[in-house]
Design a protein around this motif. Structure first.
Motif, PDB file in Angstrom:
ATOM      1  N   TYR A 292       0.825  -1.224   0.000  1.00  0.00           N
ATOM      2  CA  TYR A 292       0.000   0.000   0.000  1.00  0.00           C
ATOM      3  C   TYR A 292       0.854   1.266   0.000  1.00  0.00           C
ATOM      4  O   TYR A 292       1.872   1.337   0.693  1.00  0.00           O
ATOM      5  N   LYS A 293       0.369   2.254  -0.746  1.00  0.00           N
ATOM      6  CA  LYS A 293       0.911   3.613  -0.612  1.00  0.00           C
ATOM      7  C   LYS A 293       0.364   4.190   0.698  1.00  0.00           C
ATOM      8  O   LYS A 293      -0.675   3.711   1.188  1.00  0.00           O
ATOM      9  N   PRO A 294       0.995   5.234   1.251  1.00  0.00           N
ATOM     10  CA  PRO A 294       0.441   5.841   2.465  1.00  0.00           C
ATOM     11  C   PRO A 294      -1.022   6.239   2.234  1.00  0.00           C
ATOM     12  O   PRO A 294      -1.376   6.738   1.171  1.00  0.00           O
ATOM     13  N   LEU A 295      -1.841   5.995   3.260  1.00  0.00           N
ATOM     14  CA  LEU A 295      -3.285   6.242   3.147  1.00  0.00           C
ATOM     15  C   LEU A 295      -3.646   7.498   3.942  1.00  0.00           C
ATOM     16  O   LEU A 295      -3.507   7.503   5.171  1.00  0.00           O
ATOM     17  N   ASN A 296      -4.068   8.525   3.229  1.00  0.00           N
ATOM     18  CA  ASN A 296      -4.606   9.697   3.922  1.00  0.00           C
ATOM     19  C   ASN A 296      -6.047   9.356   4.307  1.00  0.00           C
ATOM     20  O   ASN A 296      -6.917   9.227   3.455  1.00  0.00           O
ATOM     21  N   HIS A 297      -6.257   9.182   5.610  1.00  0.00           N
ATOM     22  CA  HIS A 297      -7.522   8.580   6.053  1.00  0.00           C
ATOM     23  C   HIS A 297      -8.732   9.467   5.745  1.00  0.00           C
ATOM     24  O   HIS A 297      -9.776   8.986   5.302  1.00  0.00           O
ATOM     25  N   LEU A 298      -8.564  10.771   5.969  1.00  0.00           N
ATOM     26  CA  LEU A 298      -9.689  11.676   5.721  1.00  0.00           C
ATOM     27  C   LEU A 298     -10.042  11.713   4.228  1.00  0.00           C
ATOM     28  O   LEU A 298     -11.215  11.713   3.845  1.00  0.00           O
ATOM     29  N   GLN A 299      -8.976  11.701   3.397  1.00  0.00           N
ATOM     30  CA  GLN A 299      -9.252  11.700   1.939  1.00  0.00           C
ATOM     31  C   GLN A 299      -9.951  10.407   1.522  1.00  0.00           C
ATOM     32  O   GLN A 299     -10.805  10.396   0.647  1.00  0.00           O
ATOM     33  N   TYR A 300      -9.573   9.300   2.157  1.00  0.00           N
ATOM     34  CA  TYR A 300     -10.232   8.011   1.863  1.00  0.00           C
ATOM     35  C   TYR A 300     -11.721   8.088   2.212  1.00  0.00           C
ATOM     36  O   TYR A 300     -12.581   7.682   1.429  1.00  0.00           O
ATOM     37  N   LEU A 301     -12.014   8.651   3.393  1.00  0.00           N
ATOM     38  CA  LEU A 301     -13.433   8.788   3.781  1.00  0.00           C
ATOM     39  C   LEU A 301     -14.162   9.711   2.813  1.00  0.00           C
ATOM     40  O   LEU A 301     -15.262   9.406   2.340  1.00  0.00           O
ATOM     41  N   ALA A 302     -13.505  10.838   2.498  1.00  0.00           N
ATOM     42  CA  ALA A 302     -14.153  11.820   1.623  1.00  0.00           C
ATOM     43  C   ALA A 302     -14.414  11.224   0.240  1.00  0.00           C
ATOM     44  O   ALA A 302     -15.405  11.569  -0.415  1.00  0.00           O
ATOM     45  N   SER A 303     -13.553  10.296  -0.182  1.00  0.00           N
ATOM     46  CA  SER A 303     -13.712   9.713  -1.530  1.00  0.00           C
ATOM     47  C   SER A 303     -14.989   8.871  -1.631  1.00  0.00           C
ATOM     48  O   SER A 303     -15.456   8.561  -2.712  1.00  0.00           O
ATOM     49  N   GLN A 304     -15.556   8.512  -0.470  1.00  0.00           N
ATOM     50  CA  GLN A 304     -16.774   7.677  -0.495  1.00  0.00           C
ATOM     51  C   GLN A 304     -18.027   8.523  -0.699  1.00  0.00           C
ATOM     52  O   GLN A 304     -19.077   7.996  -1.056  1.00  0.00           O
ATOM     53  N   LEU A 305     -17.897   9.839  -0.423  1.00  0.00           N
ATOM     54  CA  LEU A 305     -19.099  10.682  -0.436  1.00  0.00           C
ATOM     55  C   LEU A 305     -19.607  10.847  -1.870  1.00  0.00           C
ATOM     56  O   LEU A 305     -18.828  10.963  -2.811  1.00  0.00           O
ATOM     57  N   GLY A 306     -20.911  10.816  -2.015  1.00  0.00           N
ATOM     58  CA  GLY A 306     -21.512  11.016  -3.333  1.00  0.00           C
ATOM     59  C   GLY A 306     -21.375   9.810  -4.249  1.00  0.00           C
ATOM     60  O   GLY A 306     -21.730   9.887  -5.431  1.00  0.00           O
TER      61      GLY A 306
END
Ligand SMILES: O=C(O)CCC(=O)C(=O)O
Ligand SMILES: [Fe+2]
Length: 319
Positions: A292-306
């Motif tokens: 895995y590449k480093p995971l920006n957790h907030l960006q991961y959550l935000a990517s689920q929206l919509g």
């Protein structure tokens, strides 16, 4: 086995006794004690195999951490317009109601008494609820301590330097979530209240009232129920620890099936990384090349929206 059939005979979620490791009256047991070393091995074996285990805490403290259930009828009884005011800027923190039988409220940063006070104030603006804030505060302290203890065990077990563990714990965001599942409309027929999923966070700790419903999917595809008791908490790992552990730790696949007419209440502690989750170098070797590449957790959550589908962590940051 069909979707609603389940294995109640053979498989059980592993149970790890934390009553001597964590309790209200003494400090957390030292990491060289034999009960710590034994529990650490059990925890990590269970997380690799099931993505979860049941932690039992001291019976003597059960009244204290079950007090929170005493306020939930009144809390969820408030009109929807009030519940809708439970919002936060960060995703997956506030009120949600995905279907007719399930709704949830959230308290972001529950280790901060002011955050609990602000939440309580939405519902009881005159401060006229005698127990809510105190019981939520006491509950949050117990489960955050359990989460920190298990996190320390995980870092130790995999030989990752303690300084990284402390910085990981320091960068952990906590959310306390209160869930209601209403069985009344289902006329006693079994129904899916929350479909199969893994959590996108680092860890989830769930405690609940006496009404069963949570089930975990094990490697052979069978569903195993979480059998409730007043001092048991199910600890699950989510996508965040799958990435951190370079695929050693499994995210727990779970769902909620309701068959009872009674209301099921659950209280969850959900943890997120406030920055980036990276695989420690100790967990990368010839047998375990970096996945895995480093995971920006907030960006991961935000990517689920919509999205009307789930962006899976392998697609988001897998190599
Ligand atoms: O309420 C529960 O017991 C489970 C909830 C859950 O799995 C979730 O919100 O992700
Ligand atoms: Fe979940």
């Amino acid at each position: 086995m069909g979707v609603t059939e389940r294995n109640t005979q053979e498989a059980k979620i592993p149970v790890v006794d934390f009553s001597k490791i964590i309790n209200h009256t003494s400090s957390t047991s030292s990491s060289s004690s034999s009960c710590w070393v034994e529990a650490r091995a059990q925890v990590c074996q269970a997380l690799e195999e099931y993505g979860c285990f049941v932690a039992t805490l001291s019976d003597a403290d059960a009244d204290e951490y079950n007090k929170i259930f005493g306020s939930l009828d009144e809390l969820f009884g408030f009109p929807k317009e009030i519940k809708l005011q439970n919002t936060y800027d960060k995703p997956f923190r506030g009120y949600h109601s995905p279907n007719d039988v399930h709704e949830g409220l959230g308290i972001d940063d529950p280790t901060n008494p002011q955050a609990i006070h602000n939440f309580a104030n939405l519902f009881w603006p005159n401060g006229n609820h005698p127990n809510f804030s105190e019981s939520a505060d006491g509950y949050a302290k117990v489960v955050v301590r359990l989460d920190e203890t298990v996190t320390r065990m995980i870092f130790e077990h995999y030989g990752v330097d303690n300084k990284w563990c402390e910085s990981h714990i320091g960068a952990t965001d906590y959310v306390l979530r209160l869930h209601k599942y209403d069985g009344a409309g289902a006329a006693g027929e079994e129904h899916m209240a929350l479909p199969e999923h893994t959590d996108m966070n680092l860890t989830t700790i769930i405690h609940q009232n006496h009404v069963n419903g949570l089930e975990v999917k094990i490697a052979n595809g069978d569903w195993v129920p979480f059998d409730v008791s007043p001092n048991s908490f199910i600890f699950m790992t989510g996508d965040g620890f799958q990435v951190w552990s370079n695929d050693r730790i499994k995210p727990c696949v779970h769902r909620v099936m309701m068959s009872d007419k009674e209301v099921r209440y659950s209280v969850l502690l959900s943890t997120f990384h406030s920055g980036t989750i990276s695989v420690p170098e100790e967990l990368i070797d010839d047998q375990h090349p970096l996945r895995y590449k480093p995971l920006n957790h907030l960006q991961y959550l935000a990517s689920q929206l919509g999205q009307n589908y789930r962006v899976c962590v392998n697609n988001f940051c897998g190599l």
